[in-house]
Scaffold this motif. Structure first.
Motif, PDB file in Angstrom:
ATOM      1  N   GLN A 142     -53.003 -33.697  -7.043  1.00  0.00           N
ATOM      2  CA  GLN A 142     -51.785 -33.729  -7.342  1.00  0.00           C
ATOM      3  C   GLN A 142     -51.326 -32.402  -7.831  1.00  0.00           C
ATOM      4  OE1 GLN A 142     -49.620 -35.856  -5.932  1.00  0.00           O
ATOM      5  NE2 GLN A 142     -48.148 -34.359  -6.748  1.00  0.00           N
ATOM      6  N   ARG A 145     -50.814 -29.662  -5.428  1.00  0.00           N
ATOM      7  CA  ARG A 145     -49.380 -29.879  -4.648  1.00  0.00           C
ATOM      8  C   ARG A 145     -48.409 -29.381  -5.637  1.00  0.00           C
ATOM      9  NH1 ARG A 145     -50.946 -32.450   0.033  1.00  0.00           N
ATOM     10  NH2 ARG A 145     -52.973 -33.728  -0.244  1.00  0.00           N
ATOM     11  N   THR A 146     -48.300 -29.985  -6.592  1.00  0.00           N
ATOM     12  CA  THR A 146     -47.322 -29.467  -7.737  1.00  0.00           C
ATOM     13  C   THR A 146     -47.219 -27.982  -7.914  1.00  0.00           C
ATOM     14  OG1 THR A 146     -47.580 -31.615  -8.938  1.00  0.00           O
ATOM     15  CG2 THR A 146     -46.408 -29.649 -10.109  1.00  0.00           C
ATOM     16  N   CYS A 148     -47.987 -25.756  -5.389  1.00  0.00           N
ATOM     17  CA  CYS A 148     -47.308 -25.611  -4.159  1.00  0.00           C
ATOM     18  C   CYS A 148     -45.763 -25.768  -4.102  1.00  0.00           C
ATOM     19  CB  CYS A 148     -47.979 -26.058  -3.170  1.00  0.00           C
ATOM     20  SG  CYS A 148     -49.606 -25.940  -2.720  1.00  0.00           S
ATOM     21  N   ALA A 149     -45.367 -26.830  -4.947  1.00  0.00           N
ATOM     22  CA  ALA A 149     -43.992 -26.956  -4.836  1.00  0.00           C
ATOM     23  C   ALA A 149     -43.326 -25.716  -5.781  1.00  0.00           C
ATOM     24  CB  ALA A 149     -43.604 -28.172  -5.575  1.00  0.00           C
ATOM     25  N   LEU A 150     -43.845 -25.359  -6.896  1.00  0.00           N
ATOM     26  CA  LEU A 150     -43.510 -24.207  -7.756  1.00  0.00           C
ATOM     27  C   LEU A 150     -43.297 -23.099  -7.026  1.00  0.00           C
ATOM     28  CD1 LEU A 150     -42.801 -23.181 -10.444  1.00  0.00           C
ATOM     29  CD2 LEU A 150     -45.064 -22.947 -10.910  1.00  0.00           C
ATOM     30  N   LYS A 152     -43.127 -22.556  -3.775  1.00  0.00           N
ATOM     31  CA  LYS A 152     -42.004 -22.463  -2.471  1.00  0.00           C
ATOM     32  C   LYS A 152     -40.777 -22.317  -3.173  1.00  0.00           C
ATOM     33  CE  LYS A 152     -43.460 -26.577  -0.701  1.00  0.00           C
ATOM     34  NZ  LYS A 152     -43.266 -27.493   0.053  1.00  0.00           N
ATOM     35  N   LYS A 153     -40.509 -23.122  -4.457  1.00  0.00           N
ATOM     36  CA  LYS A 153     -39.461 -22.818  -5.153  1.00  0.00           C
ATOM     37  C   LYS A 153     -38.984 -21.216  -5.456  1.00  0.00           C
ATOM     38  CE  LYS A 153     -36.659 -24.561  -9.257  1.00  0.00           C
ATOM     39  NZ  LYS A 153     -36.840 -25.133 -10.541  1.00  0.00           N
ATOM     40  N   ASN A 157     -45.349 -16.872  -0.923  1.00  0.00           N
ATOM     41  CA  ASN A 157     -46.253 -17.224   0.161  1.00  0.00           C
ATOM     42  C   ASN A 157     -47.518 -16.529   0.225  1.00  0.00           C
ATOM     43  OD1 ASN A 157     -45.864 -19.012   2.692  1.00  0.00           O
ATOM     44  ND2 ASN A 157     -45.860 -17.149   3.973  1.00  0.00           N
ATOM     45  N   GLU A 183     -49.108 -28.081   2.399  1.00  0.00           N
ATOM     46  CA  GLU A 183     -47.920 -27.934   1.673  1.00  0.00           C
ATOM     47  C   GLU A 183     -47.274 -26.817   1.938  1.00  0.00           C
ATOM     48  OE1 GLU A 183     -46.477 -30.381  -0.450  1.00  0.00           O
ATOM     49  OE2 GLU A 183     -48.324 -31.607  -0.239  1.00  0.00           O
ATOM     50  N   MET A 184     -47.931 -25.850   2.546  1.00  0.00           N
ATOM     51  CA  MET A 184     -47.185 -24.205   2.730  1.00  0.00           C
ATOM     52  C   MET A 184     -47.818 -23.929   4.088  1.00  0.00           C
ATOM     53  SD  MET A 184     -47.627 -22.773  -1.205  1.00  0.00           S
ATOM     54  CE  MET A 184     -46.894 -21.205  -0.748  1.00  0.00           C
TER      55      MET A 184
END
Length: 692
Positions: A142, A145-146, A148-150, A152-153, A157, A183-184
């Motif tokens: 997890q 994944r967190t 990856c969210a950062l 992407k924000k 890449n 996720e990306m």
């Protein structure tokens, strides 16, 4: 069957083509905004010269500075990093080494120019333990994944994944990669265990970070070039020169661009070694002087040296990938001469490049360069550059040196031009010493081999500065690096960490070593297979990288031909002692030797370019090659009426006494007074003092 070698430099793109009609050479300006445009134009141009269609080209081997330039210009990808909890700052801390021990004002590149900014380095819970690689703490999926969210924000890449002890067990890195791709999708991902499966977390993380930093732009360039070549009708295989002197595929280099960080200079060293063999000289110091830089390498007994991993730094960052041993400095035809705020006279490392280029190019450049100094001194003829294809304006050279150097320093323009040449030659001589004398090599036993478009103008001065025995000028000096690309083999390397104390190794340890050898052999063989290389044409060698117990770095040692056992392990130990004795002048024959890493090197020999021999002299006068006579100023300040000869009209055995200039399309060779230039069997030239 036709083959092309293409070497892209900071100023010019050099090409050589070998086909049934002979060997052809070509040079075009480098298109800095997109190098692939210049490469395609050059390929089409040299095919027209040879009278063949681009579709007839079977192979193109390319030496590129794309990845290198990214590190120099600090314009790589914005990267994110996922690493082990508690180790977020390894890339910042490094090894606590001081680049300059006694300086209070020095730059620490891994801190001032980080490959991954601290805010983009995210730590996650996971832990693998040495020495077996057992999992102590499972990967927090997890948290990945967190991260990856950062990323992407923030529009990131390109992702680096580096976990502690992943070289012993890469399960967590591989799982993290799967999650990042979920996720990306389409992200550029580098695992530390894929690019440097070796001990030492800082160097391993730095290598992985460098791969992701240069990766996206390099991959785009290589694939864009491949696409443009196909659009131009070239359907051949495109091969890329690697830092270790071997060539590889576009896909392999796009995934691991750290393999090609020294791609451009490597071709020159290979070409220089081959030219030395053609001239019957085993000991060669190559000096590849282009428009932007000078690349220097020492080749003892004809053997190209691979740099010790402890020395493989690129732009101040450690990169654990095999590289040919060479030194690069900012010294070329485009190196800018200037006076600093304190009134000191400098030349380089900044270069005018090809746009705007030296003042004489007439492209808007106003700063004096080494090329401008050569024109003012009469060593370059403005109407003869690139055989007359490049028209130069001598008045612009004169004005630039007068305005920027001569008048401010109260000297004549010729004195200023001589000063520029002497400073750049001294800079190169210091670099040659660092790669020869400083390593126990006696330059008096070596020949200087100058090449690159500017090299042969400096050859004799460098030989005098280093007390080298003579100067060997290659057949096509301005194209030598490109020629070297057609004299090298396909090559792949893989590593596996196996830490074993050899003196006390058990049967289980030997089993681990042999299992790793098999794994490496299969991995390298699979790459050669995928490249279409027949099994009987493949050569795979496994070497051991060892050290004394607790020593900081490893040296390469020979492995026995059969599986390692208690009866033959001494082969590795003795080989390591011998190598240590050779490199450092001493060894401890009774000390414990540790195996740290196994490295497999897979290669496949390719057909070498064949340079034809030229006709022997018939005893006629060298006046057959005489073009004209013009005044030229030499290092001692004398200006003499100096004949110009067409080098391509000289026969083997012809001797040209100095002062003289030897003209050809891709370079000009300077023969000072008191020297004589003898044409050798292949059209190469030996310059030595008269009576020597």
């Amino acid at each position: 069957m036709a083959r092309i070698g293409v070497d892209v430099g900071g100023t010019n793109t050099d090409l050589v083509l070998e086909c049934t009609k002979g060997v052809f050479y070509h040079k075009v300006p480098t298109t800095l905004k997109n190098q692939s445009i210049g490469v395609v134009d050059g390929v089409q141009g040299i095919c027209r010269m040879a009278g063949i269609a681009p579709s007839e080209v079977d192979t193109i081997v390319h030496g590129t500075t794309t990845a290198t330039n990214i590190t120099i210009e600090h314009n790589g990808a914005e990267c994110g990093m996922i690493t082990t909890e508690g180790f977020r700052d390894i890339l910042h801390i490094g090894r606590h080494k001081r680049p300059y021990n006694f300086s209070l004002h020095f730059d620490v590149p891994w801190q001032s120019q980080p490959l991954v900014k601290r805010r983009n380095r995210v730590s996650v819970a996971e832990r693998i333990l040495p020495p077996t690689g057992e999992i102590a703490t499972p990967l927090d999926e997890q948290a990945v994944r967190t991260a990856c969210a950062l990323f992407k924000k923030r529009g990131i890449n390109s992702v680096v994944i580096g976990f502690m002890f992943a070289f012993l067990n890469d399960a967590h890195e591989r799982r993290a990669k799967d999650i990042v791709l979920e996720e990306m999708p389409g992200a550029y991902i580098t695992l530390s265990s894929e690019v440097a499966k070796v001990m030492r977390e800082y160097e391993r993380f730095s290598t992985a970070a460098m791969n992701s930093y240069v990766g996206p732009k390099t991959a785009f360039y290589l694939r864009d070039l491949d696409s443009r070549l196909r659009e131009a009708g070239v359907t051949s295989k495109l091969r890329i020169m690697q830092s270790n002197g071997g060539v590889s595929t576009v896909d392999a280099c796009a995934k691991r661009p750290i393999r090609i960080l020294m791609s451009g200079p490597a071709g020159g060293v290979i070409g220089g070694a081959s030219e030395g063999a053609m001239a019957g000289e085993a000991n060669i110091i190559t000096v590849d002087i282009g428009g932007t830089s000078a690349d220097i390498s020492t080749i003892p007994a004809g053997a190209v040296k691979i740099m010790n991993p402890r020395d493989t730094y690129v732009s101040g960052h450690p990169v654990l990938t095999p590289m040919i041993d060479l030194v690069t400095i900012g010294a070329g035809g485009g190196s800018v001469a200037f006076i600093d705020e304190a009134g000191a006279f400098h030349v380089g490392p900044r270069s005018a490049g090809s746009e705007p280029g030296p003042a004489c190019y007439g492209r808007g450049g106003t700063e004096p360069t080494v090329t401008d100094a050569q024109i003012v001194l009469g060593r370059l003829d403005p109407d003869m550059a690139l055989g007359g294809d490049l028209k130069l304006d001598a008045s612009l050279s004169w004005k630039a040196i007068e305005d920027k150097i001569a008048r401010p320093m109260g000297m004549t323009v010729k004195e200023a031009a001589l000063g520029i040449i002497r400073i750049i030659n001294n800079n190169m001589a210091l670099a040659i010493r660092s790669n020869s004398v400083a390593r126990g090599v006696d330059p008096r036993e070596f020949s200087i081999m100058p090449f690159g478009g500017a090299g042969p103008l400096h050859g004799v001065a460098l030989a005098e500065a280093m007390a080298c025995k003579d100067v060997i000028v290659p057949v096509a000096p301005g194209i030598t690096a490109a020629v070297g690309l057609l004299k090298t083999d396909l090559q792949y390397e893989h590593t596996e960490a196996v830490i074993v104390e050899l003196k006390t190794a058990s049967d289980a340890d030997f089993a681990r070593i042999n299992a790793a050898v098999t794994t490496l052999h299969d991995r390298v063989q699979a790459e050669l297979d995928s490249d279409g290389i027949a099994r009987d044409a493949q050569s795979i060698t496994v070497i051991a990288e060892c050290r004394y117990h607790g020593q900081g770095f490893e040296l390469r040692a020979t492995m026995p031909e059969d599986p390692v056992t208690a009866s033959n392990v001494q082969v590795i130990v003795d080989s390591f002692h011998d190598q240590h004795q050779q490199d450092y002048g001493y060894s401890y024959r009774k000390a414990e030797v540790e195996l740290i890493t196994l490295r497999a090197i897979g290669s496949a020999a390719v057909r070498r370019i064949e340079i034809p021999m030229i006709a022997r002299t018939d005893g006629s006068s060298i006046d057959r090659a005489l073009m004209f006579v013009r005044p030229t100023t030499f290092d001692d300040g004398r200006t003499l009426e100096t004949p110009r000869y067409d080098r391509t009209k000289l026969f083997a055995g012809d001797r040209v006494p100095g002062p003289a200039l030897l003209h050809q399309h891709n370079a000009t060779t300077l023969v000072p007074p008191g020297y004589v230039a003898e044409t050798l069997d292949y059209g190469n030239t030996r310059i030595r003092q008269i009576g020597a």
